[in-house]
Design a protein around this motif. Structure first.
Motif, short mmCIF file in Angstrom:
data_model
loop_
_atom_site.label_atom_id
_atom_site.label_comp_id
_atom_site.label_asym_id
_atom_site.label_seq_id
_atom_site.Cartn_x
_atom_site.Cartn_y
_atom_site.Cartn_z
N ARG A 155 3.30 -25.31 -76.51
CA ARG A 155 3.65 -23.90 -76.70
C ARG A 155 4.73 -23.76 -77.77
O ARG A 155 4.62 -22.93 -78.67
CB ARG A 155 4.14 -23.29 -75.39
N ALA A 156 5.76 -24.59 -77.67
CA ALA A 156 6.84 -24.54 -78.66
C ALA A 156 6.32 -24.81 -80.07
O ALA A 156 6.71 -24.12 -81.02
CB ALA A 156 7.93 -25.54 -78.29
N ALA A 157 5.43 -25.77 -80.20
CA ALA A 157 4.88 -26.11 -81.52
C ALA A 157 4.06 -24.95 -82.08
O ALA A 157 4.21 -24.57 -83.25
CB ALA A 157 4.03 -27.37 -81.44
N ILE A 158 3.20 -24.36 -81.26
CA ILE A 158 2.35 -23.26 -81.72
C ILE A 158 3.20 -22.03 -82.04
O ILE A 158 2.99 -21.37 -83.05
CB ILE A 158 1.25 -22.94 -80.69
N GLU A 159 4.15 -21.72 -81.18
CA GLU A 159 4.99 -20.54 -81.44
C GLU A 159 5.81 -20.69 -82.72
O GLU A 159 6.10 -19.71 -83.38
CB GLU A 159 5.89 -20.26 -80.25
N SER A 160 6.13 -21.92 -83.08
CA SER A 160 6.87 -22.13 -84.33
C SER A 160 5.91 -22.38 -85.50
O SER A 160 6.36 -22.66 -86.61
CB SER A 160 7.85 -23.29 -84.19
N ARG A 161 4.60 -22.26 -85.23
CA ARG A 161 3.54 -22.43 -86.23
C ARG A 161 3.55 -23.83 -86.85
O ARG A 161 3.18 -24.02 -88.00
CB ARG A 161 3.61 -21.33 -87.28
N ASP A 162 3.95 -24.82 -86.06
CA ASP A 162 4.00 -26.21 -86.50
C ASP A 162 2.75 -26.93 -85.99
O ASP A 162 2.78 -27.59 -84.94
CB ASP A 162 5.28 -26.88 -85.98
N VAL A 163 1.66 -26.77 -86.73
CA VAL A 163 0.38 -27.34 -86.32
C VAL A 163 0.46 -28.86 -86.22
O VAL A 163 -0.12 -29.46 -85.32
CB VAL A 163 -0.75 -26.90 -87.28
N PHE A 190 -2.13 -16.10 -73.38
CA PHE A 190 -1.73 -15.50 -74.65
C PHE A 190 -2.47 -14.21 -74.92
O PHE A 190 -3.46 -13.89 -74.27
CB PHE A 190 -1.95 -16.49 -75.81
N LYS A 191 -1.94 -13.48 -75.90
CA LYS A 191 -2.63 -12.32 -76.44
C LYS A 191 -2.55 -12.43 -77.96
O LYS A 191 -1.63 -13.05 -78.51
CB LYS A 191 -2.05 -11.01 -75.92
N ALA A 192 -3.52 -11.83 -78.61
CA ALA A 192 -3.57 -11.88 -80.07
C ALA A 192 -4.49 -10.77 -80.55
O ALA A 192 -5.07 -10.02 -79.77
CB ALA A 192 -4.08 -13.24 -80.55
N ARG A 193 -4.64 -10.72 -81.87
CA ARG A 193 -5.49 -9.73 -82.49
C ARG A 193 -6.21 -10.40 -83.65
O ARG A 193 -5.68 -11.30 -84.30
CB ARG A 193 -4.62 -8.58 -82.99
N VAL A 219 -6.04 -17.27 -88.26
CA VAL A 219 -6.99 -16.24 -87.82
C VAL A 219 -6.34 -15.28 -86.83
O VAL A 219 -6.52 -14.07 -86.91
CB VAL A 219 -8.24 -16.90 -87.22
N PHE A 220 -5.58 -15.83 -85.87
CA PHE A 220 -4.93 -14.98 -84.87
C PHE A 220 -3.76 -14.24 -85.50
O PHE A 220 -2.89 -14.83 -86.12
CB PHE A 220 -4.40 -15.81 -83.71
N GLU A 221 -3.75 -12.93 -85.31
CA GLU A 221 -2.63 -12.10 -85.75
C GLU A 221 -1.86 -11.67 -84.50
O GLU A 221 -2.44 -11.54 -83.43
CB GLU A 221 -3.17 -10.87 -86.48
N ASP A 222 -0.58 -11.48 -84.66
CA ASP A 222 0.28 -11.04 -83.55
C ASP A 222 0.12 -11.94 -82.32
O ASP A 222 0.17 -11.48 -81.18
CB ASP A 222 -0.02 -9.58 -83.17
N PHE A 223 -0.08 -13.23 -82.55
CA PHE A 223 -0.26 -14.18 -81.45
C PHE A 223 1.04 -14.29 -80.65
O PHE A 223 2.12 -14.41 -81.21
CB PHE A 223 -0.64 -15.56 -81.99
N GLU A 224 0.88 -14.27 -79.32
CA GLU A 224 2.05 -14.39 -78.45
C GLU A 224 1.63 -15.00 -77.11
O GLU A 224 0.70 -14.51 -76.46
CB GLU A 224 2.66 -13.01 -78.22
N TYR A 225 2.31 -16.08 -76.72
CA TYR A 225 2.13 -16.57 -75.35
C TYR A 225 2.87 -15.62 -74.43
O TYR A 225 4.01 -15.23 -74.70
CB TYR A 225 2.69 -17.99 -75.19
N THR A 226 2.23 -15.22 -73.34
CA THR A 226 2.82 -14.24 -72.43
C THR A 226 3.27 -14.84 -71.10
O THR A 226 4.17 -14.31 -70.47
CB THR A 226 1.83 -13.09 -72.15
N HIS A 227 2.61 -15.91 -70.68
CA HIS A 227 2.95 -16.57 -69.42
C HIS A 227 2.66 -18.06 -69.54
O HIS A 227 1.79 -18.46 -70.32
CB HIS A 227 2.13 -16.02 -68.24
N GLU A 228 3.36 -18.82 -68.73
CA GLU A 228 3.13 -20.27 -68.70
C GLU A 228 3.11 -20.70 -67.24
O GLU A 228 4.03 -20.40 -66.49
CB GLU A 228 4.25 -20.99 -69.45
N LEU A 229 2.03 -21.39 -66.86
CA LEU A 229 1.90 -21.91 -65.50
C LEU A 229 1.94 -23.43 -65.58
O LEU A 229 1.18 -24.04 -66.34
CB LEU A 229 0.59 -21.45 -64.87
N ASP A 230 2.80 -24.04 -64.81
CA ASP A 230 3.01 -25.48 -64.87
C ASP A 230 2.68 -26.10 -63.52
O ASP A 230 3.32 -25.80 -62.52
CB ASP A 230 4.47 -25.76 -65.24
N ASP A 231 1.66 -26.92 -63.51
CA ASP A 231 1.29 -27.69 -62.32
C ASP A 231 1.02 -29.11 -62.81
O ASP A 231 -0.11 -29.58 -62.78
CB ASP A 231 0.07 -27.08 -61.64
#
Length: 119
Positions: A5-13, A71-74, A51-63
């Motif tokens: 999540r941290a990598a994607i949110e910082s756009r570090d592919v 996530f949500k995006a456009r 491709v994803f615009e306005d990408f945002e992780y909204t929740h994280e479930l850890d098991d």
């Protein structure tokens, strides 16, 4: 926060790819057959980040060792919601990566946008 999540949110592919096991199995919402291996997944992640615009992780479930990242995006005027399901092996690398997206119009927009980037 999961490192993927941290990598994607910082756009570090490259950081996101480094978290994938060499033999990761990736299941896409737009193709039937899974992609196998980091090498096969790399172009997909590199394309979808654009491709994803306005990408945002909204929740994280850890098991642990499984995680769900909602996530949500456009894509253009199509809004979508989705989830990245991650499963890690004993070494912590992601061995399974499944993406689910809704609604159908969002999946169709994703398929069209990805096809133009990957061909």
């Amino acid at each position: 926060m999961h490192p993927f999540r941290a990598a994607i949110e910082s756009r570090d592919v490259e950081a996101a790819l480094a978290l994938l096991h060499e033999d990761v199995v990736f299941r896409s919402p737009v193709v039937y057959t899974p992609y196998r291996g980091r090498f096969a997944v790399a172009p997909i992640l590199r394309a979808v980040i654009h491709v994803f615009e306005d990408f945002e992780y909204t929740h994280e479930l850890d098991d642990a060792p499984s995680h769900a990242l909602l996530f949500k995006a456009r894509i253009g005027d199509k809004h979508l919601e989705g989830c990245d399901f991650l499963h890690a092996g004993p070494d912590g690398q992601i061995t399974e990566f499944t993406v689910m997206i809704r609604p159908l119009k969002g999946i169709q927009a994703l398929a069209e946008a990805m096809q133009s980037r990957l061909t």
